[in-house]
Enzyme design. Sequence first.
Site, PDB file in Angstrom:
ATOM      1  N   SER A 153     -11.001   4.131  -6.312  1.00 39.53           N
ATOM      2  CA  SER A 153     -11.084   2.893  -5.533  1.00 39.53           C
ATOM      3  C   SER A 153     -11.816   1.830  -6.336  1.00 39.53           C
ATOM      4  O   SER A 153     -12.743   2.145  -7.094  1.00 39.53           O
ATOM      5  CB  SER A 153     -11.839   3.137  -4.229  1.00 39.53           C
ATOM      6  OG  SER A 153     -12.089   1.912  -3.574  1.00 39.53           O
ATOM      7  N   TYR A 166     -18.949   7.544  -0.781  1.00 41.49           N
ATOM      8  CA  TYR A 166     -17.525   7.360  -1.111  1.00 41.49           C
ATOM      9  C   TYR A 166     -17.360   7.107  -2.609  1.00 41.49           C
ATOM     10  O   TYR A 166     -16.514   7.726  -3.261  1.00 41.49           O
ATOM     11  CB  TYR A 166     -16.992   6.185  -0.291  1.00 41.49           C
ATOM     12  CG  TYR A 166     -15.532   5.842  -0.480  1.00 41.49           C
ATOM     13  CD1 TYR A 166     -14.523   6.663   0.026  1.00 41.49           C
ATOM     14  CD2 TYR A 166     -15.153   4.662  -1.133  1.00 41.49           C
ATOM     15  CE1 TYR A 166     -13.189   6.320  -0.120  1.00 41.49           C
ATOM     16  CE2 TYR A 166     -13.816   4.321  -1.274  1.00 41.49           C
ATOM     17  CZ  TYR A 166     -12.839   5.150  -0.772  1.00 41.49           C
ATOM     18  OH  TYR A 166     -11.510   4.805  -0.919  1.00 41.49           O
TER      19      TYR A 166
HETATM   20  P1  NAP Z   1      -5.269   6.153   5.585  1.00 43.76           P
HETATM   21  O1  NAP Z   1      -4.356   5.073   6.023  1.00 43.76           O
HETATM   22  O2  NAP Z   1      -6.514   6.425   6.366  1.00 43.76           O
HETATM   23  O3  NAP Z   1      -4.399   7.511   5.484  1.00 43.76           O
HETATM   24  C1  NAP Z   1      -5.045   8.689   5.083  1.00 43.76           C
HETATM   25  C2  NAP Z   1      -4.040   9.795   4.891  1.00 43.76           C
HETATM   26  O4  NAP Z   1      -4.743  10.942   4.381  1.00 43.76           O
HETATM   27  C3  NAP Z   1      -3.373  10.237   6.189  1.00 43.76           C
HETATM   28  O5  NAP Z   1      -2.048  10.601   5.888  1.00 43.76           O
HETATM   29  C4  NAP Z   1      -4.176  11.468   6.580  1.00 43.76           C
HETATM   30  O6  NAP Z   1      -3.452  12.404   7.362  1.00 43.76           O
HETATM   31  C5  NAP Z   1      -4.472  12.054   5.219  1.00 43.76           C
HETATM   32  N1  NAP Z   1      -5.607  12.963   5.193  1.00 43.76           N
HETATM   33  C6  NAP Z   1      -6.876  12.728   5.600  1.00 43.76           C
HETATM   34  N2  NAP Z   1      -7.618  13.832   5.430  1.00 43.76           N
HETATM   35  C7  NAP Z   1      -6.795  14.783   4.905  1.00 43.76           C
HETATM   36  C8  NAP Z   1      -6.962  16.142   4.544  1.00 43.76           C
HETATM   37  N3  NAP Z   1      -8.142  16.761   4.686  1.00 43.76           N
HETATM   38  N4  NAP Z   1      -5.887  16.810   4.053  1.00 43.76           N
HETATM   39  C9  NAP Z   1      -4.690  16.208   3.934  1.00 43.76           C
HETATM   40  N5  NAP Z   1      -4.469  14.918   4.264  1.00 43.76           N
HETATM   41  C10 NAP Z   1      -5.516  14.232   4.744  1.00 43.76           C
HETATM   42  O7  NAP Z   1      -5.767   5.929   4.071  1.00 43.76           O
HETATM   43  P2  NAP Z   1      -5.202   4.952   2.917  1.00 43.76           P
HETATM   44  O8  NAP Z   1      -5.865   3.647   3.043  1.00 43.76           O
HETATM   45  O9  NAP Z   1      -3.722   5.020   2.858  1.00 43.76           O
HETATM   46  O10 NAP Z   1      -5.856   5.646   1.626  1.00 43.76           O
HETATM   47  C11 NAP Z   1      -5.118   6.423   0.712  1.00 43.76           C
HETATM   48  C12 NAP Z   1      -5.947   6.600  -0.545  1.00 43.76           C
HETATM   49  O11 NAP Z   1      -6.233   5.329  -1.128  1.00 43.76           O
HETATM   50  C13 NAP Z   1      -7.326   7.264  -0.313  1.00 43.76           C
HETATM   51  O12 NAP Z   1      -7.607   8.162  -1.351  1.00 43.76           O
HETATM   52  C14 NAP Z   1      -8.299   6.096  -0.344  1.00 43.76           C
HETATM   53  O13 NAP Z   1      -9.606   6.501  -0.725  1.00 43.76           O
HETATM   54  C15 NAP Z   1      -7.625   5.226  -1.378  1.00 43.76           C
HETATM   55  N6  NAP Z   1      -7.992   3.799  -1.305  1.00 43.76           N
HETATM   56  C16 NAP Z   1      -7.691   3.071  -0.194  1.00 43.76           C
HETATM   57  C17 NAP Z   1      -8.047   1.732  -0.150  1.00 43.76           C
HETATM   58  C18 NAP Z   1      -7.765   0.857   1.058  1.00 43.76           C
HETATM   59  O14 NAP Z   1      -8.288  -0.273   1.098  1.00 43.76           O
HETATM   60  N7  NAP Z   1      -6.961   1.292   2.010  1.00 43.76           N
HETATM   61  C19 NAP Z   1      -8.704   1.139  -1.234  1.00 43.76           C
HETATM   62  C20 NAP Z   1      -8.995   1.920  -2.346  1.00 43.76           C
HETATM   63  C21 NAP Z   1      -8.628   3.253  -2.364  1.00 43.76           C
HETATM   64  P3  NAP Z   1      -3.394  12.287   8.995  1.00 43.76           P
HETATM   65  O15 NAP Z   1      -2.510  11.093   9.301  1.00 43.76           O
HETATM   66  O16 NAP Z   1      -2.774  13.567   9.426  1.00 43.76           O
HETATM   67  O17 NAP Z   1      -4.806  12.080   9.467  1.00 43.76           O
END
Ligand code: NAP
Length: 258
Positions: A153, A166
């Site tokens: 991130s 985090y």
């Molecule tokens: P999100 O919308 O909250 O979606 C999270 C996903 O991860 C969901 O599909 C969830 O499944 C799954 N998940 C959570 N815990 C899990 C586990 N223990 N085993 C398997 N799957 C699991 O998150 P996102 O924003 O798309 O983030 C995706 C990645 O990008 C993450 O690594 C995050 O740290 C990174 N990131 C995000 C941002 C941002 O601004 N959004 C910025 C930088 C980095 P369920 O639906 O079943 O709960």
Amino acid sequence: MTHPTTSTSSTTAAAGQAGVAIITGASRGIGADIARRLAHDGYAVVVNYASRSTDADALVASLAADGHRAIAVKADVAQSADVQRLFDEAESQLGKVDVLVNNAGILTTMPLAQTSDELYESTFGVNVRGTFNTLREAGKRLNDGGRIVNFSSTTLALNLPGYAIYNGTKAAVEAFTRVFAKELRGRQIRVNVVAPGPVATDLFLNGKTEEQVQQFAKMPPLERLGQTDDIAKVVAFLVSQESGWVNGQVLRANGGLA
Ligand code: NAP
């Protein structure tokens, strides 16, 4: 729940034109768009998720309706037995795996001094142990020539209060990546990281006021939040031959934020 499987062959050709891709955390957010994009690019995709089976099944059904091969597999990436089963199901239903996208992640911001043992354990459990579990399995089971994309991130570069735990998890992911890329010498497997800036998903939006969201949106010189397809495009590049000479790197996709 699993979805259409026309063959149990373990060859890449049978799996999908481009091979087989596991995307962790693909039921929603960035992961769901990566699954859509890689399916569109010819991969047979494994939509992994933790609990939201309705979302995962709906995504798989829409991919199948468009003629793509996709299965949904519930597996907690923090549990090594679940991750072994994730690979077992991918191999038995689609074939040996070519691409692993370690997208699953969780975030709760909290000053370090107020962080509970449980929050520390769960965040490191999913973000670090989860990535470790899938990397270890991929090291044994990925096809030679495979590609791995891990998720860090841009918060790691910003050092904002509340992000210590985090950011600690994402620093570990970047460290794993640089070493693992070297340990895979001889296999022609590339390992890279994408480090998004703020992207409009549940993970980012939950718990923020509209004013806070707008503050983040104004931070990058490109003056907007990232969208899930901004990141899916970067992942598509990192798993494609267009990035064939990129290995062990962190690609910060954030509109110039840091
Ligand atoms: P999100 O919308 O909250 O979606 C999270 C996903 O991860 C969901 O599909 C969830 O499944 C799954 N998940 C959570 N815990 C899990 C586990 N223990 N085993 C398997 N799957 C699991 O998150 P996102 O924003 O798309 O983030 C995706 C990645 O990008 C993450 O690594 C995050 O740290 C990174 N990131 C995000 C941002 C941002 O601004 N959004 C910025 C930088 C980095 P369920 O639906 O079943 O709960």
